[in-house]
Design an enzyme around this catalytic site. Structure first.
Site, PDB file in Angstrom:
ATOM      1  N   HIS A  92       0.924  -1.583  -0.150  1.00  0.00           N
ATOM      2  CA  HIS A  92       0.188   0.014   0.054  1.00  0.00           C
ATOM      3  C   HIS A  92       0.976   1.035   0.282  1.00  0.00           C
ATOM      4  O   HIS A  92       0.329   2.315  -0.453  1.00  0.00           O
ATOM      5  CB  HIS A  92      -1.207  -0.231   1.414  1.00  0.00           C
ATOM      6  CG  HIS A  92      -1.987  -0.838   0.478  1.00  0.00           C
ATOM      7  ND1 HIS A  92      -2.503  -2.840   0.817  1.00  0.00           N
ATOM      8  CD2 HIS A  92      -2.836  -1.013   0.009  1.00  0.00           C
ATOM      9  CE1 HIS A  92      -2.816  -2.937  -0.128  1.00  0.00           C
ATOM     10  NE2 HIS A  92      -3.665  -1.687  -0.662  1.00  0.00           N
ATOM     11  N   ARG A 120     -11.234   2.991  -3.443  1.00  0.00           N
ATOM     12  CA  ARG A 120     -11.018   1.959  -2.804  1.00  0.00           C
ATOM     13  C   ARG A 120     -11.251   2.725  -0.814  1.00  0.00           C
ATOM     14  O   ARG A 120     -10.690   3.329  -0.214  1.00  0.00           O
ATOM     15  CB  ARG A 120      -9.519   1.318  -2.082  1.00  0.00           C
ATOM     16  CG  ARG A 120      -8.364   1.066  -3.304  1.00  0.00           C
ATOM     17  CD  ARG A 120      -7.083   1.323  -2.347  1.00  0.00           C
ATOM     18  NE  ARG A 120      -6.145  -0.063  -3.403  1.00  0.00           N
ATOM     19  CZ  ARG A 120      -5.762   0.369  -4.932  1.00  0.00           C
ATOM     20  NH1 ARG A 120      -5.606   1.465  -5.198  1.00  0.00           N
ATOM     21  NH2 ARG A 120      -5.238  -0.781  -5.032  1.00  0.00           N
ATOM     22  N   ARG A 145     -15.668   0.106  -4.398  1.00  0.00           N
ATOM     23  CA  ARG A 145     -15.150  -0.680  -3.794  1.00  0.00           C
ATOM     24  C   ARG A 145     -15.493  -1.023  -2.264  1.00  0.00           C
ATOM     25  O   ARG A 145     -15.333  -0.223  -1.444  1.00  0.00           O
ATOM     26  CB  ARG A 145     -14.183  -1.947  -3.975  1.00  0.00           C
ATOM     27  CG  ARG A 145     -13.466  -3.208  -3.441  1.00  0.00           C
ATOM     28  CD  ARG A 145     -12.729  -3.460  -3.310  1.00  0.00           C
ATOM     29  NE  ARG A 145     -10.793  -2.749  -2.431  1.00  0.00           N
ATOM     30  CZ  ARG A 145     -10.166  -2.840  -2.931  1.00  0.00           C
ATOM     31  NH1 ARG A 145      -9.374  -3.798  -3.497  1.00  0.00           N
ATOM     32  NH2 ARG A 145      -8.925  -2.338  -1.966  1.00  0.00           N
ATOM     33  N   GLU A 149      -9.670 -11.817  -7.733  1.00  0.00           N
ATOM     34  CA  GLU A 149      -8.529 -11.443  -7.054  1.00  0.00           C
ATOM     35  C   GLU A 149      -7.900 -12.739  -6.130  1.00  0.00           C
ATOM     36  O   GLU A 149      -6.724 -12.874  -6.193  1.00  0.00           O
ATOM     37  CB  GLU A 149      -8.752 -10.782  -5.973  1.00  0.00           C
ATOM     38  CG  GLU A 149      -9.246  -9.453  -6.095  1.00  0.00           C
ATOM     39  CD  GLU A 149      -9.295  -8.345  -5.223  1.00  0.00           C
ATOM     40  OE1 GLU A 149      -8.487  -7.362  -4.656  1.00  0.00           O
ATOM     41  OE2 GLU A 149      -9.972  -8.552  -4.357  1.00  0.00           O
ATOM     42  N   ASN A 208      -2.992  -6.928  -7.861  1.00  0.00           N
ATOM     43  CA  ASN A 208      -1.908  -6.717  -6.974  1.00  0.00           C
ATOM     44  C   ASN A 208      -2.078  -8.533  -5.879  1.00  0.00           C
ATOM     45  O   ASN A 208      -1.386  -9.310  -6.075  1.00  0.00           O
ATOM     46  CB  ASN A 208      -2.090  -6.019  -6.369  1.00  0.00           C
ATOM     47  CG  ASN A 208      -1.937  -4.414  -6.622  1.00  0.00           C
ATOM     48  OD1 ASN A 208      -0.990  -4.808  -8.098  1.00  0.00           O
ATOM     49  ND2 ASN A 208      -3.276  -3.700  -6.591  1.00  0.00           N
ATOM     50  N   ASP A 209      -3.140  -8.558  -5.419  1.00  0.00           N
ATOM     51  CA  ASP A 209      -3.707  -9.629  -4.926  1.00  0.00           C
ATOM     52  C   ASP A 209      -3.730 -10.569  -6.210  1.00  0.00           C
ATOM     53  O   ASP A 209      -3.647 -12.047  -5.347  1.00  0.00           O
ATOM     54  CB  ASP A 209      -5.213  -9.767  -3.977  1.00  0.00           C
ATOM     55  CG  ASP A 209      -4.208  -8.820  -3.399  1.00  0.00           C
ATOM     56  OD1 ASP A 209      -4.126  -9.102  -2.413  1.00  0.00           O
ATOM     57  OD2 ASP A 209      -5.776  -7.975  -2.599  1.00  0.00           O
ATOM     58  N   ARG A 220       2.767  -9.993  -1.251  1.00  0.00           N
ATOM     59  CA  ARG A 220       3.255  -8.830  -1.615  1.00  0.00           C
ATOM     60  C   ARG A 220       3.117  -7.740  -1.004  1.00  0.00           C
ATOM     61  O   ARG A 220       3.915  -6.823  -1.387  1.00  0.00           O
ATOM     62  CB  ARG A 220       1.143  -8.308  -2.222  1.00  0.00           C
ATOM     63  CG  ARG A 220       0.932  -7.011  -1.305  1.00  0.00           C
ATOM     64  CD  ARG A 220      -1.237  -7.713  -1.579  1.00  0.00           C
ATOM     65  NE  ARG A 220      -0.930  -5.908  -1.797  1.00  0.00           N
ATOM     66  CZ  ARG A 220      -2.219  -5.769  -2.136  1.00  0.00           C
ATOM     67  NH1 ARG A 220      -3.290  -6.537  -2.339  1.00  0.00           N
ATOM     68  NH2 ARG A 220      -2.383  -4.370  -2.654  1.00  0.00           N
ATOM     69  N   CYS A 270      -7.800  -3.389 -12.630  1.00  0.00           N
ATOM     70  CA  CYS A 270      -7.545  -2.384 -11.731  1.00  0.00           C
ATOM     71  C   CYS A 270      -6.580  -2.710 -10.870  1.00  0.00           C
ATOM     72  O   CYS A 270      -6.216  -1.642  -9.300  1.00  0.00           O
ATOM     73  CB  CYS A 270      -9.104  -2.146 -10.573  1.00  0.00           C
ATOM     74  SG  CYS A 270      -9.421  -3.358  -9.604  1.00  0.00           S
TER      75      CYS A 270
END
Ligand code: PEP
Ligand code: MG
Length: 559
Positions: free
Chosen positions: A183, A285, A321, A410, A433-434, A444, A481
């Site tokens: 993040h 987010r 989301r 994800e 990402n996930d 990550r 995304c």
């Protein structure tokens, strides 16, 4: 000397290093060898130095920061805190330990009150750390403020630290830890901070060193030559020119539209995103709004924020989301039980299902914001792994007035059964990402496994291709995304794999827009085929690069 890491975005920065001190360990509870009067003097002296420093920083910062820092300065010298410290010193504790315990007792008291008072608890922690650092003659923890522009070098940053960086001062960011999808990286991208994360050797950089942060080449150059500095400055000027170029909607060379959307974590970033050419929002987010909250946000509070966001995108698509709490983004009001493996635990839709009232309230706030504005609201659930979760979410969302409901892909599970998942919802958005973290089984957040975290890996690309094919078959949109969409070459590959829109940090839009415009739909498919056929991530990137070069040279020769 070159230090390698993972560059965020395509930017370059040159500046002097200022290191961020690590958080201090809890002072040991041992008897002091000084008498209590002497310890009281030490404690009071440090409290007043810290209060003065906070006041000075407040006056310099102005605006809202001034009020916050002045309030902190007053807390540092509050007589009741001094009393608590004195009481503990009388029992023979050290000044460091007494300060720690006194502030901790007030922090716990405030935290238990919740709401506005609860949010002040973190401020007390910050003061406590500063006073203890002063007592120990160590640099104060937290983001430093040297009073001139600098490159911040840190082990890693808390999201709250990254979110409050002063962008007039921070030219670039280098972290020892963190992968490309941590993040810190995401917030850095969102705020257009030139950053290199996971640069293990950055621990050797010293305060005052001039360095080049070369995100495009995944490098930090220590002790650069004057020629290297001149080269970096020329690139900074070139990028400024690219950013100033007129913005057009995202499209391939033949005009096939590929909407380019923004990833946002707060409505505050909306105006800038629009200015940079975002055609809507592809990922909002919501959990970033509540990282520091101890209690669930109220419907009214949420509704106000979502209305502000939607109003900024009137007539455009905004994909919100619902809260993705857990693992790297824990929310205390949703993730209260400790877990051994939080990334595999009760996170995302699983946590919301467990606390359905919070999900219902969020969907209610979103539906109300939608009714009050003219944007086209789509809502999606994070961390979906099954068709059952998909149905659960879409049914509840529709019941509460959401018109378009989809899911994030994800987990490898959701990708492998994308045909069935998509049949149960309106759209999918792939969170690379996930998806990369879970496909490659590589955390990550861990710099040590950053080499496994590449979305270029053919295993990840194959899953994306399956989702793209399912979307095409069912006529349902499949967006991307995750941060992969912000890589200009990978963006073309993703479109070749079937992505119908790309969402990224607004700072990446100009590079991706320019890249897409160079390739036709058939070119994009050729790049995707080349990458899919490769053996590993590095080979896939090379293969796509080679295919791209061949396309551009053949075209140049023919014209
Ligand atoms: C993702 O996982 O790719 C994603 C977009 O969600 P987040 O990064 O917030 O987990
Ligand atoms: Mg995710």
């Amino acid at each position: 000397m070159e230090i390698t890491g993972t560059g965020i975005g395509q930017g370059v920065a040159v500046g002097r290093v200022v290191r961020m001190a690590d958080r201090l360990p809890e002072p040991v509870d041992r008897p002091s060898h000084l008498d209590p009067e002497r310890e009281i003097e030490r404690a009071k002296a440090s409290l007043s130095v810290v209060a003065a420093e906070l006041g000075r920083r407040g006056a310099q910062a102005g605006g809202a920061a001034k009020d916050v820092l002045e309030a902190q300065a007053m807390m540092a010298e509050d007589p009741s805190v001094v009393d608590e410290i004195t009481k503990r010193l009388a029992t023979g504790k050290t000044a460091e330990r007494a300060v720690f315990e006194a502030f901790a007792s007030y922090r716990d008291l405030l935290a238990s009150m919740g709401g506005y008072m609860g949010e002040r608890a973190a401020d007390l922690d910050d003061i406590s750390q500063r006073v203890i650092a002063h007592l120990l003659k160590l640099p104060a923890p937290g983001v430093p403020n040297p009073g001139h522009p600098f490159v911040l070098v840190a082990r890693d940053l808390a999201p709250a630290d990254t979110a409050t960086l002063d962008l007039d001062q921070v030219l670039g960011l280098v972290t020892v830890d963190g992968g490309p999808t941590s993040h810190t990286a995401i917030l850095a991208r969102e705020k257009s901070i030139v950053a290199v994360v996971g640069a293990a050797d950055a621990a050797t950089l010293a305060d005052g060193d001039t360095i080049i942060v070369d995100a495009a080449n995944d490098l930090v150059v220590a002790q650069p030559t004057p020629e290297q500095i001149a080269g970096a400055e020329a690139r900074i000027a070139e990028r400024a020119a690219l950013e100033a170029a007129p913005v057009t909607p995202g499209a391939l060379a033949d005009g096939t539209p590929v909407p380019l959307l923004a990833n946002l974590g707060s409505a505050d970033g909306a105006a800038e995103a629009v200015q940079l050419g975002a055609e809507g929002v592809g990922l909002f987010r919501t959990e970033f709004l509540f990282l520091d909250a101890d209690t669930a946000p109220s419907v009214r509070e949420q509704q106000e924020h979502y209305t502000r966001l939607l109003a900024a995108f009137a007539g455009r698509k905004v994909v919100v989301r619902v809260l993705d709490a857990g693992a790297d983004k824990p929310l205390s009001f949703l993730n209260d039980a400790p877990e051994e493996n939080p990334a595999l635990g009760l996170r995302g839709i699983r946590a919301l299902r467990h606390s359905e009232v919070i999900l219902r309230e969020q969907l209610t706030a979103l539906a109300a914001a939608d009714a009050a504005t003219d944007a086209e609201l789509w809502v999606m659930a994070p961390m979906v792994a099954t068709v059952d979760e998909t149905r659960y979410f879409t049914t509840l969302a529709k019941e509460l007035g959401i018109r378009v409901a989809g899911v994030m892909v994800e987990t490898p599970s959701a990708a492998l059964i994308a045909d069935r998942v998509l049949a149960a919802c309106d759209f999918a958005s792939i969170g690379t990402n996930d998806l990369t973290q879970y496909t490659m089984a590589a955390d990550r957040l861990l710099g040590t496994v950053a080499n496994l975290q590449s979305p270029w890996h053919p295993a990840v690309l194959r899953l994306i291709a399956d989702v793209g094919a399912a979307g095409a078959e069912l006529g349902k949109p499949v967006g991307i995304c995750g941060e992969a969409a912000a890589d200009p070459l990978l963006a073309v590959v993703l479109v070749g794999l079937g992505a119908t829109s790309l969402s990224m940090s607004p700072s990446a839009l100009a590079d991706v827009r320019a890249s897409l415009a160079r390739y036709s739909p058939d070119d994009a498919k050729a790049l995707a085929r080349a990458a899919l056929a490769a053996e590993g991530a590095a080979e896939a990137k090379q293969a796509a690069q080679a295919a791209a070069t061949e396309i551009t040279t053949t075209r140049a020769a023919a014209s």
